[in-house]
Design a protein around this motif. Structure first.
Motif, PDB file in Angstrom:
ATOM      1  N   UNK A  73       7.908   0.460  -6.145  1.00 18.53           N
ATOM      2  CA  UNK A  73       8.076  -0.909  -6.631  1.00 18.53           C
ATOM      3  C   UNK A  73       7.830  -1.918  -5.518  1.00 18.53           C
ATOM      4  N   UNK A  74       8.373  -1.649  -4.320  1.00 12.47           N
ATOM      5  CA  UNK A  74       8.160  -2.554  -3.196  1.00 12.47           C
ATOM      6  C   UNK A  74       6.683  -2.635  -2.819  1.00 12.47           C
ATOM      7  N   UNK A  75       5.981  -1.514  -2.891  1.00 12.58           N
ATOM      8  CA  UNK A  75       4.547  -1.526  -2.587  1.00 12.58           C
ATOM      9  C   UNK A  75       3.786  -2.401  -3.567  1.00 12.58           C
ATOM     10  N   UNK A  76       4.146  -2.294  -4.859  1.00  9.98           N
ATOM     11  CA  UNK A  76       3.448  -3.078  -5.878  1.00  9.98           C
ATOM     12  C   UNK A  76       3.678  -4.574  -5.673  1.00  9.98           C
ATOM     13  N   UNK A  77       4.933  -4.967  -5.464  1.00 12.70           N
ATOM     14  CA  UNK A  77       5.244  -6.395  -5.392  1.00 12.70           C
ATOM     15  C   UNK A  77       4.917  -7.008  -4.036  1.00 12.70           C
ATOM     16  N   UNK A  78       5.043  -6.239  -2.959  1.00 10.78           N
ATOM     17  CA  UNK A  78       4.788  -6.796  -1.635  1.00 10.78           C
ATOM     18  C   UNK A  78       3.323  -6.730  -1.220  1.00 10.78           C
ATOM     19  N   UNK A  79       2.571  -5.744  -1.721  1.00 10.98           N
ATOM     20  CA  UNK A  79       1.219  -5.551  -1.204  1.00 10.98           C
ATOM     21  C   UNK A  79       0.149  -5.415  -2.278  1.00 10.98           C
ATOM     22  N   UNK A  80       0.343  -4.522  -3.246  1.00  5.26           N
ATOM     23  CA  UNK A  80      -0.746  -4.182  -4.165  1.00  5.26           C
ATOM     24  C   UNK A  80      -1.243  -5.414  -4.926  1.00  5.26           C
ATOM     25  N   UNK A  81      -0.330  -6.105  -5.610  1.00  2.00           N
ATOM     26  CA  UNK A  81      -0.742  -7.261  -6.422  1.00  2.00           C
ATOM     27  C   UNK A  81      -1.339  -8.349  -5.534  1.00  2.00           C
ATOM     28  N   UNK A  82      -0.705  -8.611  -4.389  1.00  4.37           N
ATOM     29  CA  UNK A  82      -1.196  -9.653  -3.483  1.00  4.37           C
ATOM     30  C   UNK A  82      -2.614  -9.373  -3.025  1.00  4.37           C
ATOM     31  N   UNK A 188       1.417   0.579   2.708  1.00  2.38           N
ATOM     32  CA  UNK A 188       0.000   0.388   3.016  1.00  2.38           C
ATOM     33  C   UNK A 188      -0.833   1.544   2.494  1.00  2.38           C
ATOM     34  N   UNK A 189      -0.311   2.771   2.588  1.00  2.00           N
ATOM     35  CA  UNK A 189      -1.015   3.934   2.038  1.00  2.00           C
ATOM     36  C   UNK A 189      -1.236   3.760   0.539  1.00  2.00           C
ATOM     37  N   UNK A 190      -0.190   3.404  -0.176  1.00  2.00           N
ATOM     38  CA  UNK A 190      -0.301   3.231  -1.628  1.00  2.00           C
ATOM     39  C   UNK A 190      -1.279   2.106  -1.983  1.00  2.00           C
ATOM     40  N   UNK A 191      -1.232   1.012  -1.224  1.00  2.00           N
ATOM     41  CA  UNK A 191      -2.140  -0.104  -1.493  1.00  2.00           C
ATOM     42  C   UNK A 191      -3.580   0.276  -1.199  1.00  2.00           C
TER      43      UNK A 191
END
Length: 303
Positions: A73-82, A188-191
């Motif tokens: 969830x943190x990856x999605x909201x902090x990095x992926x969408x941005x 960062x890996x997930x993004x």
């Protein structure tokens, strides 16, 4: 006055410089190169830089399995969408306008705090939100007049900014029992996986060897942005109150606007000058001491 350690102050100063000048650097890269491919390459090369830092500092990589859903969830909201919406929007916007729109994040953060975390919106914060909204309209003045599709790009970037602001609120409250660098690495890996998949799906026919300037931009982003700025930001956002990050955030769009005019010859209009004044004033109004609710949850420290 908030007292920062020497390490925190140095991190904020470097973050301001590297992120501020990165806006024209990114813009110059995506002008002639597929944006998702540019971002994916930057992240792929940035991950080893971040990993070397972690090894040198003896920071463990492991994240307890019970925290994996929250990490996602943190990856999605902090990095992926941005990063996805930034790459969609940047080719259609000037680097200066994109920088200012992107760093309305603290204002969105205040609104999320009000809506989700029972943080009261003080009168000064309400004025700040109104000023930021007027600033956004001024920034998009010329884009609407040209009817070139850039208004949609501006809206896309604002959406990505709003989700990033939500992620920042969540990161300050996380209870993941792991160092911030480890959280940053796996986010960062997930993004990288998401952005890489978009590059394959949307841009594969346009793949080519990057020209020299694009290679330099990829290197700049890999080492300075993903190797330093991104983890430094997460560490500061997790360990300090919002006023600390405002020191950097208030200057990044100024550098982005001025460096875009200097490096790329982007034309500045009176609306840009007024907009940046309004938005920087709004950020100060939202984040300076006294603007945050006292019931702000203090995150766990694992650094």
């Amino acid at each position: 006055m908030l007292h920062l350690t020497q390490r925190q102050l140095v991190a904020l100063l470097l973050l301001t410089l590297f992120w501020g000048f990165n806006w024209p650097v990114m813009k110059s890269a995506v002008n002639g190169y597929p944006p998702f491919t540019f971002r994916a390459l930057s992240m792929l090369l940035g991950l080893p830089c971040l990993a070397l830092v972690m090894v040198g500092m003896r920071v463990p990589f492991a994240i307890p399995r019970r925290h994996w859903p929250e990490l996602l969830l943190l990856a999605i909201t902090n990095m992926v969408v941005w990063h996805v919406f930034l790459m969609l929007a940047l080719p259609s916007l000037s680097s200066g306008r994109a920088a200012i729109l992107g760093y309305t994040m603290p204002v969105f953060s205040a609104l999320w705090g009000l809506a989700l975390f029972s943080e009261r919106l003080q009168p000064r914060q309400a004025l700040g939100v109104a000023a930021a909204g007027l600033g956004v309209l001024l920034l998009l003045w010329h884009e609407f007049s040209r009817l070139s599709g850039a208004p949609m790009a501006g809206a896309a970037l604002l959406f990505g900014t709003a989700i990033w602001a939500l992620g920042t609120q969540q990161l300050r409250r996380t209870r993941i029992a792991a160092p911030t660098l480890a959280i940053a690495f796996w986010m960062t890996v997930l993004t990288t996986l998401v952005v890489g998949a978009l590059s394959v799906a949307l841009e594969r026919p346009r793949w080519a060897m990057p020209p020299t300037l694009t290679l330099a931009a990829i290197g700049y982003n890999a080492v300075l942005i993903f190797g330093f700025c991104q983890p430094a930001w997460f560490s500061l956002a997790r360990s300090l109150p919002p006023v600390a990050s405002s020191i950097s955030i208030c200057m990044i769009p100024v550098l982005g606007l001025l460096s875009g005019a200097w490096m790329l010859g982007e034309v500045l209009h009176w609306q840009d000058a007024v907009a940046i004044g309004l938005i920087v004033s709004a950020i100060f109004a939202v984040l300076l001491k006294g603007g945050q609710s006292r019931n702000h949850a203090k995150p766990a420290r694992h650094d």
